[in-house]
Design a protein around this motif. Structure first.
Motif, PDB file in Angstrom:
ATOM      1  N   MET A 258      76.834  80.287 100.355  1.00 18.31           N
ATOM      2  CA  MET A 258      77.494  80.353 101.662  1.00 18.31           C
ATOM      3  C   MET A 258      78.338  81.622 101.788  1.00 18.31           C
ATOM      4  SD  MET A 258      80.288  77.781 103.447  1.00 18.31           S
ATOM      5  CE  MET A 258      81.599  78.297 102.309  1.00 18.31           C
ATOM      6  N   PHE A 259      79.030  81.978 100.706  1.00 17.23           N
ATOM      7  CA  PHE A 259      79.850  83.187 100.731  1.00 17.23           C
ATOM      8  C   PHE A 259      79.011  84.410 101.103  1.00 17.23           C
ATOM      9  CE2 PHE A 259      81.384  87.037  98.652  1.00 17.23           C
ATOM     10  CZ  PHE A 259      82.698  87.110  99.109  1.00 17.23           C
ATOM     11  N   PHE A 260      77.839  84.542 100.491  1.00 12.35           N
ATOM     12  CA  PHE A 260      77.010  85.716 100.782  1.00 12.35           C
ATOM     13  C   PHE A 260      76.287  85.597 102.112  1.00 12.35           C
ATOM     14  CE2 PHE A 260      77.808  86.521  96.306  1.00 12.35           C
ATOM     15  CZ  PHE A 260      78.047  87.890  96.341  1.00 12.35           C
ATOM     16  N   ASP A 261      75.966  84.387 102.543  1.00 16.68           N
ATOM     17  CA  ASP A 261      75.445  84.221 103.902  1.00 16.68           C
ATOM     18  C   ASP A 261      76.465  84.725 104.916  1.00 16.68           C
ATOM     19  OD1 ASP A 261      73.123  83.095 102.957  1.00 16.68           O
ATOM     20  OD2 ASP A 261      73.744  81.015 103.340  1.00 16.68           O
ATOM     21  N   THR A 262      77.725  84.522 104.596  1.00 13.49           N
ATOM     22  CA  THR A 262      78.816  84.934 105.481  1.00 13.49           C
ATOM     23  C   THR A 262      79.116  86.420 105.352  1.00 13.49           C
ATOM     24  OG1 THR A 262      79.813  82.723 105.244  1.00 13.49           O
ATOM     25  CG2 THR A 262      81.227  84.480 106.102  1.00 13.49           C
ATOM     26  N   LYS A 263      79.118  86.928 104.133  1.00 12.00           N
ATOM     27  CA  LYS A 263      79.703  88.237 103.851  1.00 12.00           C
ATOM     28  C   LYS A 263      78.716  89.382 103.607  1.00 12.00           C
ATOM     29  CE  LYS A 263      84.149  87.363 103.958  1.00 12.00           C
ATOM     30  NZ  LYS A 263      85.012  88.025 104.988  1.00 12.00           N
ATOM     31  N   ALA A 264      77.445  89.092 103.413  1.00 13.14           N
ATOM     32  CA  ALA A 264      76.506  90.165 103.046  1.00 13.14           C
ATOM     33  C   ALA A 264      76.544  91.352 104.007  1.00 13.14           C
ATOM     34  CB  ALA A 264      75.090  89.616 102.919  1.00 13.14           C
ATOM     35  N   PRO A 265      76.464  91.161 105.336  1.00 15.63           N
ATOM     36  CA  PRO A 265      76.509  92.333 106.230  1.00 15.63           C
ATOM     37  C   PRO A 265      77.817  93.118 106.098  1.00 15.63           C
ATOM     38  CG  PRO A 265      75.683  90.407 107.400  1.00 15.63           C
ATOM     39  CD  PRO A 265      76.221  89.909 106.088  1.00 15.63           C
ATOM     40  N   GLU A 266      78.913  92.411 105.939  1.00 13.15           N
ATOM     41  CA  GLU A 266      80.202  93.081 105.792  1.00 13.15           C
ATOM     42  C   GLU A 266      80.277  93.856 104.482  1.00 13.15           C
ATOM     43  OE1 GLU A 266      84.258  91.454 107.137  1.00 13.15           O
ATOM     44  OE2 GLU A 266      84.105  90.844 105.037  1.00 13.15           O
ATOM     45  N   LEU A 267      79.793  93.262 103.401  1.00 11.59           N
ATOM     46  CA  LEU A 267      79.801  93.954 102.113  1.00 11.59           C
ATOM     47  C   LEU A 267      78.950  95.218 102.157  1.00 11.59           C
ATOM     48  CD1 LEU A 267      79.558  90.841  99.779  1.00 11.59           C
ATOM     49  CD2 LEU A 267      81.387  92.565  99.710  1.00 11.59           C
ATOM     50  N   ILE A 268      77.825  95.153 102.828  1.00 13.81           N
ATOM     51  CA  ILE A 268      76.985  96.348 102.977  1.00 13.81           C
ATOM     52  C   ILE A 268      77.751  97.442 103.709  1.00 13.81           C
ATOM     53  CG2 ILE A 268      74.932  97.234 104.160  1.00 13.81           C
ATOM     54  CD1 ILE A 268      73.605  94.504 103.485  1.00 13.81           C
ATOM     55  N   ASN A 269      78.490  97.072 104.704  1.00 11.08           N
ATOM     56  CA  ASN A 269      79.290  98.046 105.447  1.00 11.08           C
ATOM     57  C   ASN A 269      80.435  98.594 104.593  1.00 11.08           C
ATOM     58  OD1 ASN A 269      79.949  99.463 107.929  1.00 11.08           O
ATOM     59  ND2 ASN A 269      81.699  98.084 108.078  1.00 11.08           N
ATOM     60  N   VAL A 270      81.103  97.716 103.856  1.00  4.57           N
ATOM     61  CA  VAL A 270      82.230  98.125 103.008  1.00  4.57           C
ATOM     62  C   VAL A 270      81.792  99.151 101.975  1.00  4.57           C
ATOM     63  CG1 VAL A 270      83.736  97.310 101.139  1.00  4.57           C
ATOM     64  CG2 VAL A 270      83.670  96.073 103.313  1.00  4.57           C
ATOM     65  N   PHE A 271      80.638  98.915 101.339  1.00  3.13           N
ATOM     66  CA  PHE A 271      80.187  99.788 100.258  1.00  3.13           C
ATOM     67  C   PHE A 271      79.166 100.836 100.716  1.00  3.13           C
ATOM     68  CE2 PHE A 271      81.727  96.034  97.887  1.00  3.13           C
ATOM     69  CZ  PHE A 271      82.653  96.676  97.084  1.00  3.13           C
ATOM     70  N   SER A 272      79.119 101.069 102.014  1.00  4.88           N
ATOM     71  CA  SER A 272      78.244 102.134 102.524  1.00  4.88           C
ATOM     72  C   SER A 272      78.852 103.521 102.304  1.00  4.88           C
ATOM     73  CB  SER A 272      77.985 101.922 104.023  1.00  4.88           C
ATOM     74  OG  SER A 272      79.194 102.023 104.759  1.00  4.88           O
ATOM     75  N   GLN A 273      80.120 103.565 101.953  1.00  7.77           N
ATOM     76  CA  GLN A 273      80.816 104.814 101.664  1.00  7.77           C
ATOM     77  C   GLN A 273      81.708 104.596 100.453  1.00  7.77           C
ATOM     78  OE1 GLN A 273      82.644 106.827 105.110  1.00  7.77           O
ATOM     79  NE2 GLN A 273      81.716 105.241 106.398  1.00  7.77           N
TER      80      GLN A 273
END
Length: 301
Positions: A258-273
C-alpha cells in the motif's frame, strides 16, 4: 502527543485562513453504479449522501479540528454488477485515499491510497446509520468507521513518531468484532491482502520501523524539502531503509505494498534529481521493496 504538533504546523502553514470549527475529516464520497442493471438511479445518490453524512457527523477523536486542519480524503465506491438493489445487497470495489499538506508549499502529499475490493453490505435508505465503537451495528458503518480511524492513524503518524497508535487500536477493535459477523474481507479465509492483515501489520511491533519511517519521510523529509532538497532526499532514503527492515522480517505485507501504491509516483519525482549516489541507492532499494514498479525506478538512473 501528536495533535498539538499537527495544529502548530497547520497554523503556521495556513495562518491567513479563516477559523471555524469542523469535523476531523474533509471527506468526499462518490458512488458509481454504472455496472448495476437498474432503473433506480436515485438509490446511488441516496447511498452516497448517507455515507458522507455519516462520516462527517461522527466525532472520531477528542481533539478539536479547525476547518483548515481537516484531513482531505476520498472514498470512491464502484458498485459491482452483483449488486442486488431489490434485496438491498451491495457489492463494491472501494478506493480509499487521503492527503497531507507539505510545509512551505501548496503541494499535498498522498498518505493513503488503498483499494478494497471486498465490500459487501446491505443498505436501505430508511434505515438510520448508527455506530458504536465497541458494538457491531451494520457492515457498512463498520467499514466506514474502520477506514476513518485508519486515515486518522496514518495522518497522525506523519506528524509525530507513532502518533496514530490510539486510532490503529480502534480500527483493530472494529476488525476484531466485525470478524464475528461473517462479513467479507474480515479474514475468514486468511487472505493476507485483506483489510484485517493491514491493521494487524500496523499494530504489530515488527512494523514499528515502518511507522517511524512514516514520520521521517513526511515530517523530516517532505516538510524540509523546500528548504534543503538534498538533505531531505537523504532522510527519505533513510526512511526507505527502515521499511526495508520490515520487508526483510515480513516478506509478504499488504501494508508495504500500500505504501508504494501510494508513494511510487512521488518517490520517482523526489529522486529525479540530486546526488547520483543517493539516487542509485534509492533506486536499488525501491526495486527490492516494490518490484512491480522496477522499470519506472530504473529510468531514474
Amino acid at each position: 502527543m501528536k495533535y498539538p504538533l499537527r495544529k502548530l504546523f497547520l497554523l503556521v502553514l495556513l495562518a491567513c485562513c479563516n477559523i471555524g470549527w469542523a469535523q476531523e475529516l474533509d471527506i468526499n464520497v462518490t458512488v458509481n453504479g454504472e455496472r448495476v442493471q437498474t432503473q433506480e438511479q436515485q438509490v446511488f445518490t441516496d447511498l452516497q449522501n448517507a455515507m458522507e453524512k455519516f462520516l462527517l457527523s461522527q466525532e472520531w477523536t477528542t481533539d478539536t479540528f479547525e476547518e483548515f486542519e481537516r484531513i482531505k480524503s476520498n472514498i470512491q465506491v464502484t458498485l459491482n454488477s452483483n449488486t442486488d438493489i431489490n434485496n438491498q445487497v451491495y457489492e463494491a470495489n472501494v478506493q480509499i485515499q487521503s492527503l497531507r499538506p507539505v510545509y512551505g508549499t501548496d503541494y499535498e502529499t498522498p498518505v493513503m491510497n488503498y483499494l478494497d475490493n471486498k465490500w459487501l453490505f446491505s443498505y436501505r435508505p430508511s434505515d438510520p446509520m448508527i455506530f458504536s465503537e465497541n458494538t457491531y451495528s451494520t457492515e457498512l458503518t463498520s467499514l466506514m468507521a474502520y477506514y476513518s480511524y485508519l486515515i486518522l492513524a496514518l495522518d497522525y503518524d506523519t506528524f509525530s513518531p507513532k502518533g496514530g497508535t490510539p486510532f490503529y487500536e480502534r480500527a483493530l477493535n472494529i476488525a476484531n468484532y466485525s470478524q464475528q459477523s461473517g462479513g467479507r474481507g474480515w479474514d475468514q479465509l486468511g487472505d493476507k491482502r485483506d483489510r484485517v492483515f493491514l491493521i494487524r501489520d500496523l499494530t504489530n511491533p515488527l512494523f514499528e520501523p515502518f511507522r517511524e519511517a512514516l514520520y521521517e519521510y513526511h515530517r523530516l523529509g517532505m516538510d524540509k524539502f523546500e528548504e534543503n532538497p538534498d538533505e531531505a532526499r537523504k532522510v527519505i532514503l533513510s526512511a526507505l531503509r527502515k521499511i526495508e527492515q520490515v520487508r526483510d522480517a515480513v516478506p509478504i505485507s499488504i501494508t508495504i505494498d500500500m505504501f508504494f501504491d501510494t508513494k511510487a509516483p512521488e518517490l520517482i519525482n523526489v529522486f529525479s534529481q540530486g546526488d547520483k549516489t543517493v539516487i542509485a541507492e534509492a533506486v536499488q532499494l525501491m526495486i527490492k521493496l516494490n518490484p512491480t514498479n522496477a522499470n519506472k525506478f530504473r529510468k531514474l538512473l
